[in-house]
Design a protein around this motif. Structure first.
Motif, mmCIF file in Angstrom:
data_model
loop_
_atom_site.group_PDB
_atom_site.id
_atom_site.type_symbol
_atom_site.label_atom_id
_atom_site.label_comp_id
_atom_site.label_asym_id
_atom_site.label_seq_id
_atom_site.Cartn_x
_atom_site.Cartn_y
_atom_site.Cartn_z
ATOM 1 N N UNK A 109 0.840 -1.200 0.000
ATOM 2 C CA UNK A 109 0.000 0.000 0.000
ATOM 3 C C UNK A 109 0.876 1.252 0.000
ATOM 4 N N UNK A 110 2.019 1.171 0.685
ATOM 5 C CA UNK A 110 2.908 2.319 0.825
ATOM 6 C C UNK A 110 3.900 2.446 -0.330
ATOM 7 N N UNK A 111 3.851 1.507 -1.279
ATOM 8 C CA UNK A 111 4.676 1.621 -2.468
ATOM 9 C C UNK A 111 5.870 0.700 -2.523
ATOM 10 N N UNK A 112 6.105 -0.143 -1.494
ATOM 11 C CA UNK A 112 7.207 -1.102 -1.506
ATOM 12 C C UNK A 112 6.656 -2.467 -1.900
ATOM 13 N N UNK A 355 16.349 0.931 4.072
ATOM 14 C CA UNK A 355 17.771 0.851 3.792
ATOM 15 C C UNK A 355 18.310 2.166 3.254
ATOM 16 N N UNK A 356 19.625 2.178 3.064
ATOM 17 C CA UNK A 356 20.290 3.372 2.557
ATOM 18 C C UNK A 356 19.820 3.738 1.157
ATOM 19 N N UNK A 357 19.325 2.742 0.417
ATOM 20 C CA UNK A 357 18.858 2.999 -0.951
ATOM 21 C C UNK A 357 17.346 3.150 -1.031
ATOM 22 N N UNK A 358 16.668 3.196 0.125
ATOM 23 C CA UNK A 358 15.232 3.436 0.139
ATOM 24 C C UNK A 358 14.375 2.190 0.086
ATOM 25 N N UNK A 359 14.963 0.995 0.202
ATOM 26 C CA UNK A 359 14.177 -0.229 0.226
ATOM 27 C C UNK A 359 13.651 -0.486 1.631
ATOM 28 N N UNK A 360 12.538 -1.215 1.701
ATOM 29 C CA UNK A 360 11.984 -1.611 2.990
ATOM 30 C C UNK A 360 12.386 -3.049 3.271
ATOM 31 N N UNK A 361 12.898 -3.296 4.478
ATOM 32 C CA UNK A 361 13.353 -4.628 4.871
ATOM 33 C C UNK A 361 12.680 -5.010 6.183
ATOM 34 N N UNK A 362 12.170 -6.243 6.232
ATOM 35 C CA UNK A 362 11.631 -6.789 7.485
ATOM 36 C C UNK A 362 12.477 -7.983 7.885
ATOM 37 N N UNK A 363 13.023 -7.935 9.117
ATOM 38 C CA UNK A 363 13.799 -9.036 9.673
ATOM 39 C C UNK A 363 12.951 -9.776 10.706
ATOM 40 N N UNK A 364 13.041 -11.096 10.697
ATOM 41 C CA UNK A 364 12.265 -11.906 11.633
ATOM 42 C C UNK A 364 12.919 -11.926 13.012
ATOM 43 N N UNK A 365 12.159 -12.368 14.001
ATOM 44 C CA UNK A 365 12.662 -12.460 15.370
ATOM 45 C C UNK A 365 13.849 -13.417 15.461
ATOM 46 N N UNK A 366 13.824 -14.505 14.688
ATOM 47 C CA UNK A 366 14.914 -15.472 14.759
ATOM 48 C C UNK A 366 16.211 -14.886 14.215
#
Length: 685
Positions: A109-112, A355-366
């Protein structure tokens, strides 16, 4: 939230200050303005390649005088726009879901995006990120036999042996080239899937950098191979059925194109035509069937009319499997897409960052705990032993509670479950449409019944409308097709009712008692059950410093609650400190979420794995560059201890090391311990 858990979860944003020469040439003016986008590239030394370390915008300017030759800009990441949350209309899945689905959909929805956007020619557009639903279309598993894992930074479904994902579609006979379809997917090494179009089967397998294509014609297999380049890319398969009635045959063209990451195709890589009669009989009218086997399925499936060319899609979101199972979407409250993404991130104890280049990253708890993630760098600094550290009472908990809400699903043979009733009458003029927004309270609706007229006002099944030709509700009822009601879903708990008056007269949608006259009923309804609490540590009566994590309706199983509680208790009962401002030799490639090993090479041999949760870069000139890291120390595991011990005793034979490892790990046999040493060596990584 205690420092260790705060450092390893939540949402991160960047900011800072930049000083630059001002060439505006006029007093009180600058060559840049607040709101202007800004990128910063840097290198850790002269002559080294530049790396992008920041993407954002200028939020403020400061100068020491009217004609100051230098301007200092305050910079921040560009905040996501406030957009209403929309989620696909989910239904329960036999494979179970992963909350990565919510992160992915809110990010979209936010564009990523993780997959190509929906095209008007698409029959199926399924991202395969935590759920099987497509928009449009849907993939169906043949049974429950898989788990969501992370591959190449993206969530993907690992199927067990003997299980498949299927997509079926009947070609449209009105199509000029009946059966003309394009199947697109992103394939990694080891992936395989089969498809059948109008009776012509084709198997595609990728092993390393080779695609093997096996076709079956009249029971005979034939294969061709194409050598590809690039570790990942997009596979496009076009199959086109061209009837040749004068010859009594069908011409089936199959075209294969491999599109390396970052490129756009211009010519097919492989193509051939087949005249197929299936033992003398023209190939039948059949379904298109795509089947993903027991190997890793692609990260998305797209099936479309073959009437537009594929442009390679560069992902702008990298979303890992969260490890939290979600069968139902029960929204606690209505939020914007960004606020929703942040709240889900917190509830599953993951981390979302730009990120530094504008990407969205999701990291898991593990990943944030260091599980399954090796150190990407070993950093030696003589100062590590002298770093100050603090653990205060807020970092310690003698009792950990995780609250969670199970989902309770009810399925009936008829639509008898009422989920919404309108309260006020609605006036609709002739041939007009009125739209009513509706928000359900913590209810996920599966199979619905379409709206029909309640001619007696006493119906107890199905979704119903009641209308009159007068405002007081005393007139005769209109015809049964006078009102048409369409449901447009926005999220599993919100929708818009589009109510159309098909007559030329004004109608009032209401019941005889002055109510709203609209009742929505469903076959399949899921509601939240009673809140549950899983606790570890001291009793509720004796606990002096308890800590509670609220998983809301996102955490839906006792297994996930136990997993979160166990990690929180291990972290908070014997907390490790977080180290702030650790000065290191500059390296522009260091990222948030990176696992490193930090050690003292000269004095104490102190060594620990750590998660980077903060990076600060400062430079006043070519020779005055500094970099500091904020680090969350990771627990010293048995494997870490084994490697550390063996590295300090290099004279031990492999058998002596294996005996030590067997004694300290417990369940390992001597052969297993020796195999572990053979695989892992003695260096701490």
């Amino acid at each position: 939230m205690p420092g260790q858990t705060r450092a390893r979860s939540g949402v991160s944003t960047r900011g800072g200050t930049v000083t630059f020469l001002n060439d505006a040439g006029e007093p009180w003016k600058a060559s840049a303005l607040p709101g202007q986008p800004l990128t910063i590239d840097a290198a850790s030394d002269i002559g080294l390649p530049l790396s992008r370390i920041f993407t954002g915008q200028i939020t403020a300017l400061h100068a020491s005088s009217a004609l100051s030759p230098q301007i200092t800009a305050t910079v921040k990441e560009i905040a996501p726009k406030k957009r209403a949350l929309t989620l696909p209309y989910y239904t329960p899945e036999i494979t179970g879901g992963d909350t990565a689905r919510l992160i992915r959909d809110a990010a979209s929805v936010l564009g990523w995006t993780t997959a190509p956007p929906v095209h008007s020619a698409d029959f199926l557009n399924a991202p395969l990120c935590g759920h099987l639903a497509g928009n449009p279309g849907r993939i169906s598993p043949n049974s429950d036999g898989g788990r969501w894992i992370t591959v190449d930074g993206q969530c993907a479904l690992q199927l067990d042996a003997g299980y498949n994902l299927n997509y079926m579609q009947r070609p449209d006979p009105s199509d000029a080239n009946w059966g003309t379809l394009s199947i697109r997917t992103k394939m990694l090494s080891g992936q395989k899937f089969d498809l059948t179009l109008n009776g012509v089967p084709l198997t595609v397998t990728r092993a390393g950098d080779t695609l093997t294509l096996t076709t079956i014609r009249s029971g005979t297999s034939s294969s061709q191979s194409v050598t590809i380049s690039g570790t990942t890319g997009v596979l496009q398969i076009n199959q086109r059925r061209m009837p040749l009635p004068t010859q009594g045959l069908d011409n089936v063209l199959t075209r294969i194109r491999w599109i390396e990451d970052g490129t756009t195709p211009t010519n097919p890589v492989l193509g051939w035509s087949q005249i197929t009669t299936m033992d003398g009989v023209p190939i039948p009218t059949d379904w298109l069937v795509i089947r993903g086997g027991s190997t890793m399925p692609p990260m998305y499936w797209i099936v479309a009319r073959d009437n537009y060319d594929l442009v390679y899609h560069q992902p702008t979101a990298f979303i890992e499997a969260s490890g939290i199972r979600m069968d139902y979407v029960l929204l606690d409250k209505q939020e914007s897409a960004w606020e929703f993404l942040k709240s889900v991130t917190d509830q599953v104890m993951g981390a979302t960052l730009l990120t530094e280049t504008g990407q969205l990253v999701f990291y898991s708890k593990d990943r944030l705990r260091g599980l399954g993630a090796s150190s990407t760098e070993i950093i030696g600094t003589d100062k590590v032993a002298d770093l100050p550290w603090t653990v205060d009472i807020e970092e310690v908990a003698d009792r950990v509670e995780v609250a969670w809400t199970p989902a309770e699903r009810t399925v009936t043979n008829s639509a008898t479950q009422t989920v919404w009733v309108s309260e006020t009458p609605t006036r609709i003029t002739g041939q007009a449409t009125v739209r009513i927004p509706v928000t359900l309270d913590k209810v996920a609706v599966g199979a619905l019944d379409g709206f029909t007229q309640d001619s007696t006002g006493t119906a107890t099944t199905g979704s119903r409308w009641i209308a009159f030709t007068t405002a007081d509700g005393t007139s005769p009822l209109p015809a049964e097709d006078a009102i048409k009601v369409q449901i447009v879903w926005h999220t599993p708990a919100s929708f818009t009712l589009a109510i159309t008056n098909t007559t030329s007269n004004t109608l009032w949608v209401r019941d005889e008692n002055g109510g709203g006259g609209l009742t929505l009923r469903a076959y399949d309804v899921t509601r939240p059950g009673e809140e549950q609490v899983y606790a570890i540590g001291a009793s509720e009566e004796t606990a002096e410093n308890p800590y509670r994590h609220d998983g809301g309706t996102i955490i839906q199983s006792v297994e996930d609650a136990q997993n979160l509680a166990a990690w929180l208790h291990s972290t908070l009962s014997e907390p490790l400190p977080v180290l702030q401002g650790v000065e290191v030799d500059p390296h522009m490639g260091r990222k948030l979420g990176q696992i490193i090993t930090i050690y003292d090479p000269s004095n104490t041999a102190i060594r620990s794995r750590a998660l980077i949760y903060g990076v600060s870069n400062s430079q006043n000139g070519p020779a005055e560059q500094t970099q500091t890291l904020n680090l969350a120390l990771l627990a010293f595991t048995i494997a870490d201890k084994a490697k550390y011990f063996m590295s300090k005793n290099p004279s031990m034979t492999i058998n002596q090391r294996a005996q030590w490892l067997q004694a300290n790990v417990g369940d390992l046999t001597l052969n297993q311990a020796a195999a572990w040493i053979e695989k892992n060596g003695v260096e701490v990584s």
